[in-house]
Design a protein around this motif. Sequence first.
Motif, mmCIF file in Angstrom:
data_model
loop_
_atom_site.group_PDB
_atom_site.id
_atom_site.type_symbol
_atom_site.label_atom_id
_atom_site.label_comp_id
_atom_site.label_asym_id
_atom_site.label_seq_id
_atom_site.Cartn_x
_atom_site.Cartn_y
_atom_site.Cartn_z
ATOM 1 N N PHE A 104 46.537 50.297 30.844
ATOM 2 C CA PHE A 104 47.852 50.621 30.298
ATOM 3 C C PHE A 104 48.736 49.383 30.131
ATOM 4 O O PHE A 104 49.934 49.489 29.889
ATOM 5 N N LYS A 105 48.147 48.192 30.261
ATOM 6 C CA LYS A 105 48.930 46.954 30.259
ATOM 7 C C LYS A 105 49.814 46.833 29.025
ATOM 8 O O LYS A 105 51.016 46.548 29.123
ATOM 9 N N ASP A 106 49.252 47.061 27.847
ATOM 10 C CA ASP A 106 50.036 46.919 26.624
ATOM 11 C C ASP A 106 51.093 48.008 26.487
ATOM 12 O O ASP A 106 52.111 47.810 25.810
ATOM 13 N N VAL A 107 50.864 49.148 27.122
ATOM 14 C CA VAL A 107 51.870 50.213 27.111
ATOM 15 C C VAL A 107 53.078 49.776 27.941
ATOM 16 O O VAL A 107 54.230 49.938 27.529
ATOM 17 N N GLY B 164 48.139 39.714 37.767
ATOM 18 C CA GLY B 164 47.563 38.370 37.747
ATOM 19 C C GLY B 164 48.695 37.368 37.743
ATOM 20 O O GLY B 164 49.831 37.691 38.084
ATOM 21 N N ASP B 165 48.405 36.131 37.340
ATOM 22 C CA ASP B 165 49.461 35.122 37.299
ATOM 23 C C ASP B 165 50.526 35.460 36.266
ATOM 24 O O ASP B 165 51.695 35.082 36.405
ATOM 25 N N THR B 166 50.120 36.170 35.216
ATOM 26 C CA THR B 166 51.069 36.599 34.189
ATOM 27 C C THR B 166 50.879 38.090 33.941
ATOM 28 O O THR B 166 49.869 38.671 34.304
ATOM 29 N N GLY B 167 51.878 38.704 33.312
ATOM 30 C CA GLY B 167 51.776 40.120 32.976
ATOM 31 C C GLY B 167 52.829 40.960 33.670
ATOM 32 O O GLY B 167 53.720 40.444 34.355
ATOM 33 N N PRO B 168 52.755 42.291 33.504
ATOM 34 C CA PRO B 168 53.748 43.191 34.099
ATOM 35 C C PRO B 168 53.752 43.082 35.625
ATOM 36 O O PRO B 168 52.707 42.923 36.247
ATOM 37 N N CYS B 169 54.941 43.188 36.211
ATOM 38 C CA CYS B 169 55.062 43.072 37.663
ATOM 39 C C CYS B 169 56.364 43.717 38.120
ATOM 40 O O CYS B 169 57.194 44.135 37.304
ATOM 41 N N GLY B 170 56.536 43.786 39.434
ATOM 42 C CA GLY B 170 57.775 44.339 39.961
ATOM 43 C C GLY B 170 57.686 44.595 41.450
ATOM 44 O O GLY B 170 56.614 44.491 42.055
ATOM 45 N N PRO B 171 58.817 44.938 42.076
ATOM 46 C CA PRO B 171 58.815 45.264 43.500
ATOM 47 C C PRO B 171 58.007 46.527 43.743
ATOM 48 O O PRO B 171 57.858 47.373 42.856
ATOM 49 N N LEU C 93 34.556 48.990 33.534
ATOM 50 C CA LEU C 93 34.875 47.912 34.466
ATOM 51 C C LEU C 93 35.131 46.581 33.764
ATOM 52 O O LEU C 93 35.804 45.708 34.303
ATOM 53 N N LEU C 94 34.581 46.416 32.569
ATOM 54 C CA LEU C 94 34.840 45.204 31.786
ATOM 55 C C LEU C 94 36.068 45.433 30.896
ATOM 56 O O LEU C 94 36.069 46.346 30.074
ATOM 57 N N PRO C 95 37.131 44.637 31.075
ATOM 58 C CA PRO C 95 38.364 44.840 30.314
ATOM 59 C C PRO C 95 38.142 44.673 28.820
ATOM 60 O O PRO C 95 37.373 43.818 28.383
ATOM 61 N N ALA C 96 38.833 45.476 28.046
ATOM 62 C CA ALA C 96 38.766 45.376 26.584
ATOM 63 C C ALA C 96 39.905 44.493 26.092
ATOM 64 O O ALA C 96 41.075 44.758 26.359
ATOM 65 N N ASN C 97 39.569 43.422 25.405
ATOM 66 C CA ASN C 97 40.556 42.552 24.771
ATOM 67 C C ASN C 97 41.597 41.993 25.753
ATOM 68 O O ASN C 97 42.783 41.907 25.439
ATOM 69 N N ASP C 98 41.148 41.639 26.959
ATOM 70 C CA ASP C 98 42.061 41.055 27.933
ATOM 71 C C ASP C 98 41.380 39.860 28.607
ATOM 72 O O ASP C 98 40.643 40.027 29.585
ATOM 73 N N PRO C 99 41.600 38.651 28.099
ATOM 74 C CA PRO C 99 40.924 37.468 28.632
ATOM 75 C C PRO C 99 41.449 37.030 29.995
ATOM 76 O O PRO C 99 40.886 36.120 30.615
ATOM 77 N N THR C 100 42.528 37.679 30.496
ATOM 78 C CA THR C 100 43.097 37.268 31.782
ATOM 79 C C THR C 100 42.337 37.870 32.967
ATOM 80 O O THR C 100 42.578 37.475 34.111
ATOM 81 N N LEU C 101 41.430 38.830 32.699
ATOM 82 C CA LEU C 101 40.697 39.506 33.776
ATOM 83 C C LEU C 101 39.199 39.431 33.553
ATOM 84 O O LEU C 101 38.721 39.600 32.427
ATOM 85 N N LEU C 102 38.458 39.215 34.638
ATOM 86 C CA LEU C 102 37.002 39.283 34.564
ATOM 87 C C LEU C 102 36.537 40.726 34.695
ATOM 88 O O LEU C 102 35.660 41.180 33.964
ATOM 89 N N PHE C 103 37.131 41.451 35.661
ATOM 90 C CA PHE C 103 36.838 42.874 35.863
ATOM 91 C C PHE C 103 38.151 43.649 35.984
ATOM 92 O O PHE C 103 39.186 43.096 36.356
ATOM 93 N N ILE C 104 38.082 44.949 35.698
ATOM 94 C CA ILE C 104 39.216 45.833 35.947
ATOM 95 C C ILE C 104 39.482 45.845 37.456
ATOM 96 O O ILE C 104 38.576 46.098 38.248
ATOM 97 N N ASN C 105 40.733 45.551 37.851
ATOM 98 C CA ASN C 105 41.041 45.474 39.281
ATOM 99 C C ASN C 105 42.148 46.421 39.721
ATOM 100 O O ASN C 105 42.538 46.423 40.887
ATOM 101 N N ALA C 106 42.651 47.246 38.791
ATOM 102 C CA ALA C 106 43.715 48.193 39.140
ATOM 103 C C ALA C 106 43.789 49.286 38.085
ATOM 104 O O ALA C 106 43.372 49.093 36.938
ATOM 105 N N ILE D 83 36.836 46.730 40.482
ATOM 106 C CA ILE D 83 36.094 45.679 41.191
ATOM 107 C C ILE D 83 37.079 44.580 41.561
ATOM 108 O O ILE D 83 37.822 44.083 40.706
ATOM 109 N N ARG D 84 37.093 44.217 42.840
ATOM 110 C CA ARG D 84 37.925 43.107 43.307
ATOM 111 C C ARG D 84 37.017 42.101 44.005
ATOM 112 O O ARG D 84 36.832 42.142 45.209
ATOM 113 N N ALA D 85 36.437 41.237 43.207
ATOM 114 C CA ALA D 85 35.503 40.230 43.736
ATOM 115 C C ALA D 85 35.811 38.857 43.153
ATOM 116 O O ALA D 85 34.930 38.062 42.898
ATOM 117 N N GLY D 86 37.087 38.597 42.906
ATOM 118 C CA GLY D 86 37.514 37.323 42.347
ATOM 119 C C GLY D 86 38.895 37.454 41.774
ATOM 120 O O GLY D 86 39.456 38.543 41.710
#
Length: 269
Positions: free
Chosen positions: A45-48, A168-175, A27-40, A67-70
């Motif tokens: 697979f973000k870097d992939v 989040g505010d930045t990162g992979p996205c799409g329709p 639940l705690l993301p590895a090497n990703d300061p943009t997230l407090l908890f894993i939310n998806a 966890i989606r609490a923030g």
Amino acid sequence: MTGSEIRQKFLDYFEKNGHKVVHSSPLLPANDPTLLFINAGMNQFKDVFLGNEKRDYARAVSSQKCIRAGGKHNDLDEVGKTARHHTFFEMLGNFSFGDYFKKEAIAYAWDFLVNELGLDTERLWFTVFEGDDVVGPDDEARELWIEVGAKPERILGFGKKDNFWQMGDTGPCGPCSEIHYYMGDDPANNLAKWVNGEGDTTVEIWNLVFMQYNRTQNDDGTFTLTPLPAPSVDTGMGLERITAVMQGVKSNYNTDLIKPLVDFAAKLA
């Protein structure tokens, strides 16, 4: 079907279709300061998706603890107000890293829900991105839903709030294209107005995200969408929600995944 059987059926279905079964990340993301908890499910697979990491598979399936609490995706304020929101839940997901795209993702979703789980197609609704001043309407997804068997009048267009996904505010996205299910008892009340509407009459059960862009923030505070190296697929279906559908209950809290916890707490009280 129990919740555990549904989870396993999902993993088995996509493994049979060439997907690597990947364990839920912590639940705690590895090497990703943009997230407090894993939310998806896509977080691990973000870097992939960004093309910064290569793996020995191009298709994956998982049941991710979230966890989606923030943050951007915060369900905390909805807990207790709806029958479908939780701070902690499991997200079933299938992923393609530059392998297949919209056509296959939509075909897999239809096949799993209709042929594997046996859901009533008359209770299913579908949404697609209607476009904005930056990205055009997703007419391709609309046509693909019709191709697999969805009725045109059951496919609705919505704006960025509902049908453009970003972690989040930045990162992979799409329709994205959501699948909704009518939970009511009266067929006459199975109406389009309940899709993304109030209450729990019609519930979103699965979201198919078509990862096409990386969203970055500029020095002046504005954002830029840059096409990803290879269009990919990220889907997420709430295990608790699809279990409520399969078990014919009106609330996630009445499924075999959660009700024993409620009963235990009630007994203590």
